[in-house]
Design a protein around this motif. Structure first.
Motif, PDB file in Angstrom:
ATOM      1  N   UNK A 195       0.876  -1.168   0.000  1.00 22.42           N
ATOM      2  CA  UNK A 195       0.000   0.000   0.000  1.00 22.42           C
ATOM      3  C   UNK A 195       0.916   1.221   0.000  1.00 22.42           C
ATOM      4  N   UNK A 196       0.819   2.035  -1.030  1.00 21.85           N
ATOM      5  CA  UNK A 196       1.695   3.189  -1.189  1.00 21.85           C
ATOM      6  C   UNK A 196       1.140   4.390  -0.443  1.00 21.85           C
ATOM      7  N   UNK A 197      -0.150   4.595  -0.570  1.00 20.07           N
ATOM      8  CA  UNK A 197      -0.832   5.622   0.208  1.00 20.07           C
ATOM      9  C   UNK A 197      -2.281   5.182   0.362  1.00 20.07           C
ATOM     10  N   UNK A 198      -3.116   6.072   0.822  1.00 23.26           N
ATOM     11  CA  UNK A 198      -4.493   5.717   1.163  1.00 23.26           C
ATOM     12  C   UNK A 198      -5.233   5.001   0.040  1.00 23.26           C
ATOM     13  N   UNK A 199      -5.027   5.420  -1.189  1.00 21.58           N
ATOM     14  CA  UNK A 199      -5.802   4.878  -2.297  1.00 21.58           C
ATOM     15  C   UNK A 199      -4.939   4.276  -3.408  1.00 21.58           C
ATOM     16  N   UNK A 200      -3.705   3.873  -3.080  1.00 22.92           N
ATOM     17  CA  UNK A 200      -2.828   3.346  -4.130  1.00 22.92           C
ATOM     18  C   UNK A 200      -2.011   2.176  -3.602  1.00 22.92           C
ATOM     19  N   UNK A 201      -1.949   1.140  -4.445  1.00 29.75           N
ATOM     20  CA  UNK A 201      -1.176  -0.052  -4.146  1.00 29.75           C
ATOM     21  C   UNK A 201      -0.199  -0.298  -5.293  1.00 29.75           C
ATOM     22  N   UNK A 202       0.884  -1.027  -5.003  1.00 29.00           N
ATOM     23  CA  UNK A 202       1.804  -1.480  -6.035  1.00 29.00           C
ATOM     24  C   UNK A 202       2.002  -2.975  -5.876  1.00 29.00           C
ATOM     25  N   UNK A 203       2.076  -3.651  -7.006  1.00 31.43           N
ATOM     26  CA  UNK A 203       2.366  -5.081  -7.003  1.00 31.43           C
ATOM     27  C   UNK A 203       3.386  -5.351  -8.095  1.00 31.43           C
ATOM     28  N   UNK A 204       4.231  -6.346  -7.881  1.00 33.74           N
ATOM     29  CA  UNK A 204       5.218  -6.756  -8.882  1.00 33.74           C
ATOM     30  C   UNK A 204       5.073  -8.245  -9.126  1.00 33.74           C
ATOM     31  N   UNK A 205       5.257  -8.622 -10.371  1.00 38.18           N
ATOM     32  CA  UNK A 205       5.249 -10.032 -10.726  1.00 38.18           C
ATOM     33  C   UNK A 205       6.056 -10.208 -11.997  1.00 38.18           C
ATOM     34  N   UNK A 206       7.027 -11.115 -11.978  1.00 41.47           N
ATOM     35  CA  UNK A 206       7.889 -11.366 -13.135  1.00 41.47           C
ATOM     36  C   UNK A 206       8.420 -10.085 -13.763  1.00 41.47           C
ATOM     37  N   UNK A 207       8.984  -9.242 -12.934  1.00 39.84           N
ATOM     38  CA  UNK A 207       9.599  -7.986 -13.369  1.00 39.84           C
ATOM     39  C   UNK A 207       8.585  -7.013 -13.983  1.00 39.84           C
ATOM     40  N   UNK A 208       7.313  -7.205 -13.713  1.00 38.20           N
ATOM     41  CA  UNK A 208       6.262  -6.329 -14.189  1.00 38.20           C
ATOM     42  C   UNK A 208       5.638  -5.645 -12.985  1.00 38.20           C
ATOM     43  N   UNK A 209       5.428  -4.331 -13.092  1.00 36.59           N
ATOM     44  CA  UNK A 209       4.869  -3.569 -11.974  1.00 36.59           C
ATOM     45  C   UNK A 209       3.451  -3.129 -12.301  1.00 36.59           C
ATOM     46  N   UNK A 210       2.604  -3.174 -11.275  1.00 33.74           N
ATOM     47  CA  UNK A 210       1.208  -2.793 -11.400  1.00 33.74           C
ATOM     48  C   UNK A 210       0.890  -1.711 -10.384  1.00 33.74           C
ATOM     49  N   UNK A 211       0.237  -0.653 -10.834  1.00 33.99           N
ATOM     50  CA  UNK A 211      -0.269   0.408  -9.956  1.00 33.99           C
ATOM     51  C   UNK A 211      -1.772   0.211  -9.874  1.00 33.99           C
ATOM     52  N   UNK A 212      -2.286   0.122  -8.659  1.00 34.63           N
ATOM     53  CA  UNK A 212      -3.704  -0.138  -8.440  1.00 34.63           C
ATOM     54  C   UNK A 212      -4.262   0.998  -7.598  1.00 34.63           C
ATOM     55  N   UNK A 213      -5.342   1.609  -8.082  1.00 36.13           N
ATOM     56  CA  UNK A 213      -5.928   2.774  -7.428  1.00 36.13           C
ATOM     57  C   UNK A 213      -7.349   2.461  -6.978  1.00 36.13           C
ATOM     58  N   UNK A 214      -7.700   2.951  -5.781  1.00 35.80           N
ATOM     59  CA  UNK A 214      -9.057   2.804  -5.273  1.00 35.80           C
ATOM     60  C   UNK A 214      -9.634   4.189  -4.986  1.00 35.80           C
ATOM     61  N   UNK A 215     -10.958   4.252  -4.792  1.00 35.10           N
ATOM     62  CA  UNK A 215     -11.571   5.515  -4.386  1.00 35.10           C
ATOM     63  C   UNK A 215     -11.617   5.566  -2.858  1.00 35.10           C
ATOM     64  N   UNK A 216     -12.251   6.577  -2.316  1.00 33.90           N
ATOM     65  CA  UNK A 216     -12.292   6.773  -0.852  1.00 33.90           C
ATOM     66  C   UNK A 216     -12.985   5.631  -0.119  1.00 33.90           C
TER      67      UNK A 216
END
Length: 171
Positions: free
Chosen positions: A102-123
């Motif tokens: 969890x990067x901040x309140x509404x953002x996550x990061x995930x990595x898999x096989x050298x690939x990065x994913x940014x995941x955003x949520x609302x409030x």
């Protein structure tokens, strides 16, 4: 099929990290290649734990992608074709979940096989957007419109029907 592994990764990450057991949303998916050309897809997405996923692409071409545990069924009405395959690659979901942060309140990061994913949520914790770069160097953005999580989703939505006139390809 290049987004297939992402779809599985995404479903498992979504269920485990964000306490989502079912999910339904319209979506807009933009794929931008290295030359700047953008292709936009629109449709509807359904998830149900433990592993039922349905992507219904409505634009620019109609396509339905069913992921039901080990089976993937892609129905392409305009091609009058169905592709049925089994998952061949093991995906280390534990590793993905352990590395998701969890990067901040509404953002996550995930990595898999050298690939990065940014995941955003609302409030309220609803999934809003996912951004990543695929292995071909394309920038991919999936925006969720009118997302609903942890709602009742009828099991019948995940029952596919194959038109008997369509070609069926087993991979």
């Amino acid at each position: 099929m290049k987004y297939f592994l992402f779809i599985i990764l995404f479903a498992n990450f979504l269920f485990a990290s964000l306490n989502i057991f079912t999910f339904k949303s319209d979506f807009s998916q933009k794929v931008k290649d290295e030359s700047g050309k953008i292709i936009e897809y629109k449709g509807k997405l359904y998830f149900k734990k433990p592993m039922k996923v349905l992507w219904i692409y409505k634009q620019p071409l109609k396509k339905e992608i069913y992921i039901l545990r080990n089976e993937v069924v892609i129905i392409e009405p305009e091609l009058e074709q169905v592709t049925i395959s089994r998952l061949r690659e093991a995906i280390n979901i534990i590793e993905i979940l352990q590395n998701a942060k969890k990067i901040d309140k509404n953002r996550y990061q995930a990595s898999y096989n050298e690939q990065k994913f940014e995941i955003f949520t609302d409030e309220s914790g609803n999934l809003k957007k996912i951004e990543f770069e695929d292995k071909l160097g394309n920038s991919v953005e999936i925006v969720f419109l009118n997302p609903k999580k942890n709602i009742d989703i009828d099991e019948k939505i995940f029952e596919y029907r194959i038109d008997p006139t369509f070609d069926v390809i087993y991979q």
